[in-house]
Design a protein around this motif. Structure first.
Motif, PDB file in Angstrom:
ATOM      1  N   ILE A   1       0.824  -1.224   0.001  1.00  0.00           N
ATOM      2  CA  ILE A   1      -0.056   0.008   0.023  1.00  0.00           C
ATOM      3  C   ILE A   1       0.811   1.287   0.095  1.00  0.00           C
ATOM      4  CG2 ILE A   1      -1.718   1.257   1.290  1.00  0.00           C
ATOM      5  CD1 ILE A   1      -3.014  -1.290   2.243  1.00  0.00           C
TER       6      ILE A   1
ATOM      7  N   ALA B   1       1.682   2.633  -3.572  1.00  0.00           N
ATOM      8  CA  ALA B   1       0.379   2.748  -4.045  1.00  0.00           C
ATOM      9  C   ALA B   1      -0.093   4.103  -3.553  1.00  0.00           C
ATOM     10  CB  ALA B   1      -0.691   1.847  -3.815  1.00  0.00           C
ATOM     11  N   LEU B   2      -0.045   4.474  -2.357  1.00  0.00           N
ATOM     12  CA  LEU B   2      -0.588   5.730  -1.823  1.00  0.00           C
ATOM     13  C   LEU B   2       0.655   6.995  -2.107  1.00  0.00           C
ATOM     14  CD1 LEU B   2      -1.448   5.121   2.067  1.00  0.00           C
ATOM     15  CD2 LEU B   2      -2.965   5.975   0.291  1.00  0.00           C
TER      16      LEU B   2
ATOM     17  N   ALA C   1       1.463   6.419  -6.406  1.00  0.00           N
ATOM     18  CA  ALA C   1       0.314   5.757  -7.230  1.00  0.00           C
ATOM     19  C   ALA C   1       1.059   4.497  -7.932  1.00  0.00           C
ATOM     20  CB  ALA C   1       0.047   7.032  -8.235  1.00  0.00           C
TER      21      ALA C   1
ATOM     22  N   PRO D   1       1.441   0.599  -7.417  1.00  0.00           N
ATOM     23  CA  PRO D   1       0.911  -0.443  -6.743  1.00  0.00           C
ATOM     24  C   PRO D   1       2.084  -1.480  -6.328  1.00  0.00           C
ATOM     25  CG  PRO D   1       0.071  -0.940  -8.799  1.00  0.00           C
ATOM     26  CD  PRO D   1       0.720   0.292  -9.033  1.00  0.00           C
TER      27      PRO D   1
ATOM     28  N   LEU E   1      -5.731   0.837  -5.811  1.00  0.00           N
ATOM     29  CA  LEU E   1      -5.339   1.990  -6.361  1.00  0.00           C
ATOM     30  C   LEU E   1      -6.469   2.691  -7.243  1.00  0.00           C
ATOM     31  CD1 LEU E   1      -3.164   4.343  -6.770  1.00  0.00           C
ATOM     32  CD2 LEU E   1      -2.108   2.799  -8.521  1.00  0.00           C
TER      33      LEU E   1
ATOM     34  N   PRO F   1      -4.163   9.306  -5.170  1.00  0.00           N
ATOM     35  CA  PRO F   1      -2.914   8.946  -4.566  1.00  0.00           C
ATOM     36  C   PRO F   1      -1.564   9.384  -5.458  1.00  0.00           C
ATOM     37  CG  PRO F   1      -4.407   7.067  -5.090  1.00  0.00           C
ATOM     38  CD  PRO F   1      -4.754   8.397  -5.563  1.00  0.00           C
TER      39      PRO F   1
END
Lengths: 502, 171
Positions: free
Chosen positions: A316, A319-320, A323, A325, A334, A344
């Protein structure tokens, strides 16, 4: 530091209500069930739930998806232990020692250890999520188009290499095919149509959810129905609450696996299955009882289950903040964040810092629910494993068909799902990993825009691609990964450094 | 070089990828360069797909060459230790599943009411896979009843969930 704590408490307030508890409970339970059933993977579960939650408030929808994700990766250990079939690919390493333990009449003990190891693994990952995500977002603010270009290439190359143990070439082919799929439709700079061939429905491009549901849902249904039915190792369960002495005895293995799992999770596209395998291999190497590995070692089981669950918060993190994953289920997560209007990427700590910490709470709550359900519902979950695939798969297929349709209301998306299902099945049969393909579909747009923007910025000069510090780290690592996959280079390195094959 | 499993399939895939990559490059090369809009030539739409086409073709070439030297033209190494009868049974199950799924998703959905398509699909799917020629009728009737129950539940609950709870107009 104190600002971070402030955000953490503010984020908790968002979830201090009954709706949250209710959503965490049902979604985790659905996740555990999906994970436990062979043929239903975490990616498929999160993708199907994305289609069922898109009318919810964004925080609650993401909470449901994360709960399902955590539950599914853990739930897969049930079928790994009892059927010798990993419920999700993340639990493949669990079969190595979980199934022998079950055959020896210690299924309950194995499931209990898997539960606690998974919980500890996820909490280790959560700790790093809370620390690393804000820091990585800050570093990512320095990323320009050059760095994003290399990040996309790095992601495909390393995911291709790590997801296909003995054949990196196939991983790279899958990854570059994924990048190419992302080129279909209107491009993002001049809105020019590419590879549409007059087919208006293609001009919007290939949506991620139908592609994912096809690759991980339909392809999995075909695989499960083709294979022989599995049989339970045992229907009798001994004590499921693990002994604290066992956990204390393997404390080093558990902490090491948690750190390895999180680190592997952070690597783009690599995910939980590799997190588990690398943790398992490291545990075997360091263990005093390594001869027991593969024959029912509790240490091996702890390492695998800690490693795969720690990879969830790990996956995560990028992904956060970037952007990009870290795993296939994180890719769906996402996509779901984007569907819900969340953004994100490097700006997340500036635009919505609370959200990062909300995610920390989401994973923590899901982990608690997972542990409680895992211990309390051992026997009911055993019954779920007895549901014949012939009765389950048609219902799952109906959801695979109608789920992607529900988001856009286009029959075309059903056909995309089917196409990717068949493509995914064929590629899987020929030993191509699916994670780089999915990562490619996501990174394609980033690669396309970044390369062209970077070339404009540098006016065609390639030196910034190679001499900016972060770019240099990324391309040198990428080059080393490619070189390390070439058999001739491997042999030469083995000669120079005196490695032996073992 | 040691013979690899799937060597012949890899050779064919490699050739397909080379052709695909070249075709993708050719299509990208022919894409509009948008000179009339005075855009920067480095932002031409065909640049990245063209490069990807070249990379895919090169990877396909490596795959094809590697397979050619790894037993693609000789006897193939089996992937598993299944007997021919087990392989035939697996192929039959796969074919049946594929045909039923195709009929449901392409022929039925969008052409008859969704609940009816789902009812028919789920019932026929379960019965087709659970049907055994030499089974006693009481057992068979029980299986048919279970299939019908699951089909009715799926055809009732899934459309209700999407149409009533999520306000989605089903096909």
């Amino acid at each position: 530091m104190f600002e971070g704590l402030g955000h953490l408490f503010a984020a908790f307030e968002t979830f201090a209500n009954f709706t949250t508890v209710f959503n965490v409970c049902w979604a985790t339970l659905v996740g555990i069930t999906i994970g436990a059933l062979p043929g239903l993977t975490a990616t498929m579960g999160v993708a199907l739930l994305t289609t069922l939650t898109y009318k919810m408030a964004p925080e609650q929808a993401i909470l449901v998806l994360i709960s399902c994700y955590v539950g599914a990766i853990y739930g897969g250990s049930r079928s790994a232990i009892l059927l010798n079939i990993p419920g999700t690919p993340a639990n493949a390493a669990t079969t190595m020692d979980g199934f022998p333990l079950a055959k020896a009449g210690r299924a309950g003990e194995a499931m209990g250890l898997a539960t606690t190891s998974s919980m500890i693994g996820t909490f280790i990952g959560i700790f790093f999520l809370a620390i690393i995500a804000p820091a990585l977002a800050e570093i990512a603010l320095d990323f320009q188009s050059y760095e994003y270009f290399w990040l996309a290439i790095f992601g495909i190359v390393i995911a291709g290499q790590m997801c296909s143990f003995d054949d990196a070439l196939k991983g790279w082919i899958a990854g570059f095919l994924g990048l190419f799929v992302a080129m279909i439709g209107q491009e993002g700079i001049h809105a020019e149509e590419r590879f549409v061939f007059g087919w208006s429905e293609l001009s919007g491009g290939i949506a991620l959810i139908p592609a994912l549901v096809g690759t991980f849902g339909v392809a999995e249904i075909l695989t499960v129905m083709r294979n022989r039915a599995a049989e339970l190792a045992t229907s009798v369960v001994d004590h499921v609450v693990p002994r604290l002495s066992d956990l204390w005895h393997y404390k080093r293995t558990i902490v090491r696996s948690g750190i390895i799992g999180t680190a592997v999770g952070i690597i783009p596209g690599v995910g939980e299955d590799i997190g588990a395998w690398i943790s398992y291999a490291a545990a075997r190497r360091a263990s005093k009882e390594r001869d027991q590995f593969g024959k029912g070692s509790k240490e091996g089981l702890c390492a695998a289950e800690t490693g795969n669950n720690a990879a969830i918060p790990g996956a995560i993190i990028p992904a956060l903040t970037l952007a990009v994953p870290g795993s296939a289920p994180a890719a769906v997560l996402l996509a779901a964040m984007l569907i819900h209007g969340l953004r994100p990427g490097p700006m997340i700590m500036i635009e919505s810092p609370d959200f990062v910490f909300q995610v920390v709470w989401m994973v923590a709550m899901a982990t608690l629910a997972m542990g409680i359900f895992g211990i309390l519902l051992t026997r009911p979950l055993l019954k779920i494993l007895k549901v014949p695939r012939e009765r389950l798969m048609p219902v799952v297929f109906v959801l695979c068909v109608i789920g992607p349709y529900a988001i856009t209301l286009r029959l075309f998306d059903i056909y995309v799902t089917l196409f990717f299902g068949v493509l995914g099945f064929i590629l899987r049969e020929m030993k191509y990993p699916m994670a780089p393909l999915v990562l490619g579909v996501i990174l394609g747009d980033i690669l396309d825009k970044s390369l062209r923007r970077a070339l404009v910025l540098a006016d065609g000069d390639l030196t910034p691609f190679f001499f900016r510090p972060i770019s240099a780290v990324l391309w040198i690592t990428t080059a080393l990964v490619i070189l390390s996959a070439i058999p001739g280079v491997q042999r030469a390195a083995a000669r120079v450094f005196g490695w032996n094959k073992a | 070089m040691q013979a690899r499993p799937l060597a012949r399939a890899d050779l064919i895939t490699g050739v397909i990828l080379v052709v695909f990559g070249i075709a993708a490059f050719a299509e990208s090369w022919g894409m509009p360069r948008l000179e009339e809009r005075s855009i920067n030539p480095w932002t031409a739409p065909g640049l990245v797909p063209g490069l990807l086409g070249i990379i895919i073709a090169l990877l396909g070439l490596v795959l094809a060459l590697r397979s050619a030297f790894a037993g693609a033209f000789g006897p193939q190494v089996p992937l598993d230790d299944d007997t021919p009868e087990e392989r035939r049974a697996a192929s039959r199950r796969l074919a049946l599943c594929s045909v039923l799924c195709f009929i449901y998703a392409v022929v039925l959905v969008g052409h008859i009411p969704f609940w009816l398509a789902t009812l028919l699909f789920v019932f026929v799917f379960i019965v087709s896979f659970e049907w055994q020629r030499d089974e006693a009728w009481p057992m068979r009737a029980r299986k048919l009843a279970i299939a019908a129950l699951i089909a009715v539940l799926a055809a009732g609950f899934i459309p209700y969930m999407f149409e009533t709870l999520f306000l989605v107009r089903l096909p």
